[in-house]
Design an enzyme around this catalytic site. Structure first.
Site, mmCIF file in Angstrom:
data_model
loop_
_atom_site.group_PDB
_atom_site.id
_atom_site.type_symbol
_atom_site.label_atom_id
_atom_site.label_comp_id
_atom_site.label_asym_id
_atom_site.label_seq_id
_atom_site.Cartn_x
_atom_site.Cartn_y
_atom_site.Cartn_z
ATOM 1 C CG ASN A 102 64.242 39.462 50.393
ATOM 2 O OD1 ASN A 102 65.028 39.953 49.583
ATOM 3 N ND2 ASN A 102 64.634 38.988 51.565
ATOM 4 C CG HIS A 119 62.141 45.867 45.602
ATOM 5 N ND1 HIS A 119 63.411 45.342 45.648
ATOM 6 C CD2 HIS A 119 62.313 47.206 45.530
ATOM 7 C CE1 HIS A 119 64.302 46.325 45.581
ATOM 8 N NE2 HIS A 119 63.660 47.464 45.525
ATOM 9 C CB CYS A 130 40.956 45.757 32.764
ATOM 10 S SG CYS A 130 41.169 44.149 33.559
ATOM 11 C CB CYS A 149 40.315 42.045 29.999
ATOM 12 S SG CYS A 149 42.094 42.388 30.164
ATOM 13 N N GLY A 186 71.773 40.885 54.692
ATOM 14 C CA GLY A 186 71.709 40.106 53.451
ATOM 15 C C GLY A 186 71.405 40.918 52.212
ATOM 16 C CB SER A 188 74.765 43.513 47.106
ATOM 17 O OG SER A 188 73.622 43.858 46.302
ATOM 18 C CD GLU A 214 80.221 37.829 48.793
ATOM 19 O OE1 GLU A 214 80.370 36.788 48.163
ATOM 20 O OE2 GLU A 214 79.655 38.851 48.315
ATOM 21 C CB ALA A 231 71.285 36.171 57.617
HETATM 22 N N1 APR Z 1 73.668 35.276 55.008
HETATM 23 C C1 APR Z 1 73.992 36.596 54.915
HETATM 24 N N2 APR Z 1 74.235 37.222 53.735
HETATM 25 C C2 APR Z 1 74.153 36.472 52.613
HETATM 26 C C3 APR Z 1 73.824 35.087 52.630
HETATM 27 C C4 APR Z 1 73.576 34.489 53.896
HETATM 28 N N3 APR Z 1 73.257 33.193 54.017
HETATM 29 N N4 APR Z 1 73.819 34.632 51.342
HETATM 30 C C5 APR Z 1 74.122 35.686 50.560
HETATM 31 N N5 APR Z 1 74.330 36.792 51.311
HETATM 32 C C6 APR Z 1 74.643 38.158 50.873
HETATM 33 C C7 APR Z 1 75.480 38.225 49.622
HETATM 34 O O1 APR Z 1 76.861 38.200 49.958
HETATM 35 C C8 APR Z 1 75.069 39.594 49.055
HETATM 36 O O2 APR Z 1 75.875 40.644 49.591
HETATM 37 O O3 APR Z 1 73.420 38.787 50.564
HETATM 38 C C9 APR Z 1 73.636 39.779 49.552
HETATM 39 C C10 APR Z 1 72.607 39.582 48.461
HETATM 40 O O4 APR Z 1 72.782 40.614 47.511
HETATM 41 P P1 APR Z 1 71.930 40.584 46.161
HETATM 42 O O5 APR Z 1 71.975 39.234 45.562
HETATM 43 O O6 APR Z 1 72.369 41.757 45.358
HETATM 44 O O7 APR Z 1 70.418 40.793 46.643
HETATM 45 P P2 APR Z 1 69.730 42.157 47.090
HETATM 46 O O8 APR Z 1 70.712 43.054 47.753
HETATM 47 O O9 APR Z 1 68.510 41.793 47.856
HETATM 48 O O10 APR Z 1 69.275 42.798 45.673
HETATM 49 C C11 APR Z 1 68.491 43.958 45.749
HETATM 50 O O11 APR Z 1 68.135 43.801 43.379
HETATM 51 O O12 APR Z 1 67.700 42.565 41.542
HETATM 52 C C12 APR Z 1 67.144 43.389 42.459
HETATM 53 O O13 APR Z 1 64.888 43.472 43.051
HETATM 54 C C13 APR Z 1 66.048 42.724 43.238
HETATM 55 O O14 APR Z 1 65.405 43.121 45.523
HETATM 56 C C14 APR Z 1 66.509 42.816 44.671
HETATM 57 C C15 APR Z 1 67.506 43.956 44.636
#
Ligand code: APR
Length: 250
Positions: A102, A119, A130, A149, A186, A188, A214, A231
């Site tokens: 994040n 990230h 520059c 610039c 949190g 994917s 999920e 979370a």
């Molecule tokens: N508590 C726990 N998990 C949660 C919650 C919550 N309240 N809300 C959502 N999630 C889960 C979702 O189910 C999902 O599996 O968090 C995950 C978020 O996944 P993404 O949206 O894919 O985010 P992330 O994994 O951080 O993406 C990675 O992708 O687009 C790029 O640079 C961007 O850093 C990001 C990277």
């Protein structure tokens, strides 16, 4: 769930080196939508058109429309119990480092001091011509921010097609190789190379504790303890369980 939280707390209290990998899901309860859930950011903005370094170079004004929208959401966000709970685990000595994907600075605002921003961070902007640097809040407004610039500035976040900051990549690899427990919160886990961290830790003997709304592709492959749900709620309960096992220390 209580039994699983107890097992996760045991693993954390018994681990000499616990780290965490977090993603957008940890900030959803702070009001920041994640990327890939229903209603997530990538449903509104196609990442191929808005989140690659090529897209930014081709049409920075267009990408800044998305960036301004994200900035407005992030600016008003406050840490939630997931951030403050992880900050407390760090303060108690049970969480050594948070590797976050994040760019919202909420782990730091939630009290964590040892944070690796895999990230980058949206708090500063750089000039691709520059290399001049600016603070994002000194350039906030409706126009697209420009360098003295004249070039359009880019936030210091990693776009698709850009390299992960070397220091972040290197420190994360070293920590993942030495960790005895890894909290995956949190995410994917679909974006590389951040998503190699859980398998590096697993290969080196770490207990993998996954906290997610999920199931993910990690859940049935390398996760040892899966805590399904929000979370903020789960981490708050986990911190209490750790305190009980640590004899109320902390
Ligand atoms: N508590 C726990 N998990 C949660 C919650 C919550 N309240 N809300 C959502 N999630 C889960 C979702 O189910 C999902 O599996 O968090 C995950 C978020 O996944 P993404 O949206 O894919 O985010 P992330 O994994 O951080 O993406 C990675 O992708 O687009 C790029 O640079 C961007 O850093 C990001 C990277």
């Amino acid at each position: 769930m209580e039994e699983l939280i107890a097992r996760a707390a045991e693993a954390i209290v018994g681990s000499e080196l616990t780290i965490a990998l977090t993603g957008a899901g940890v900030s959803v309860e702070s009001g920041i939508p994640d990327f890939r859930s229903a209603g997530g950011l990538w449903e509104k903005f196609d990442p191929a058109e808005y989140a690659t370094i090529e897209a930014f170079r081709a049409d920075p004004e267009k990408v800044w429309r998305m960036l301004r929208e994200m900035d407005a959401v992030v600016r008003g966000a406050k840490p939630n119990p997931a951030h403050t709970g992880m900050g407390e685990l760090e303060r108690m000595g049970y969480l050594h480092c948070i590797i976050t994907q994040n760019v919202d600075n909420l782990h730091q605002e939630g009290g964590a001091r040892n944070v690796i921003e895999y990230h980058g961070n949206a708090a500063t902007l750089s000039c691709l011509s520059c290399n001049e640097k600016y603070r994002a809040d000194e350039k906030r407004g409706n126009e697209t921010p420009r360098c003295r610039c004249g070039a359009i500035l880019k936030p210091d976040v990693v776009f698709f097609g850009e390299a992960i900051p070397y220091d972040a990549m290197n420190r994360s690899f070293q920590l993942a190789s030495a960790a005895k427990a890894l909290m995956v919160v949190g995410t994917s886990a679909v974006v590389s190379p951040a998503n190699t961290i859980p398998s590096i830790a697993k290969r080196n003997g770490a207990v993998i504790i996954e906290i997610n709304m999920e199931r993910t592709h990690l859940t049935d492959s390398i996760t040892d303890i899966f805590l399904q749900g929000s979370a903020g709620q789960i981490i708050a309960r986990l911190v209490e369980a750790v305190k009980e096992r640590a004899g109320g220390k902390g």
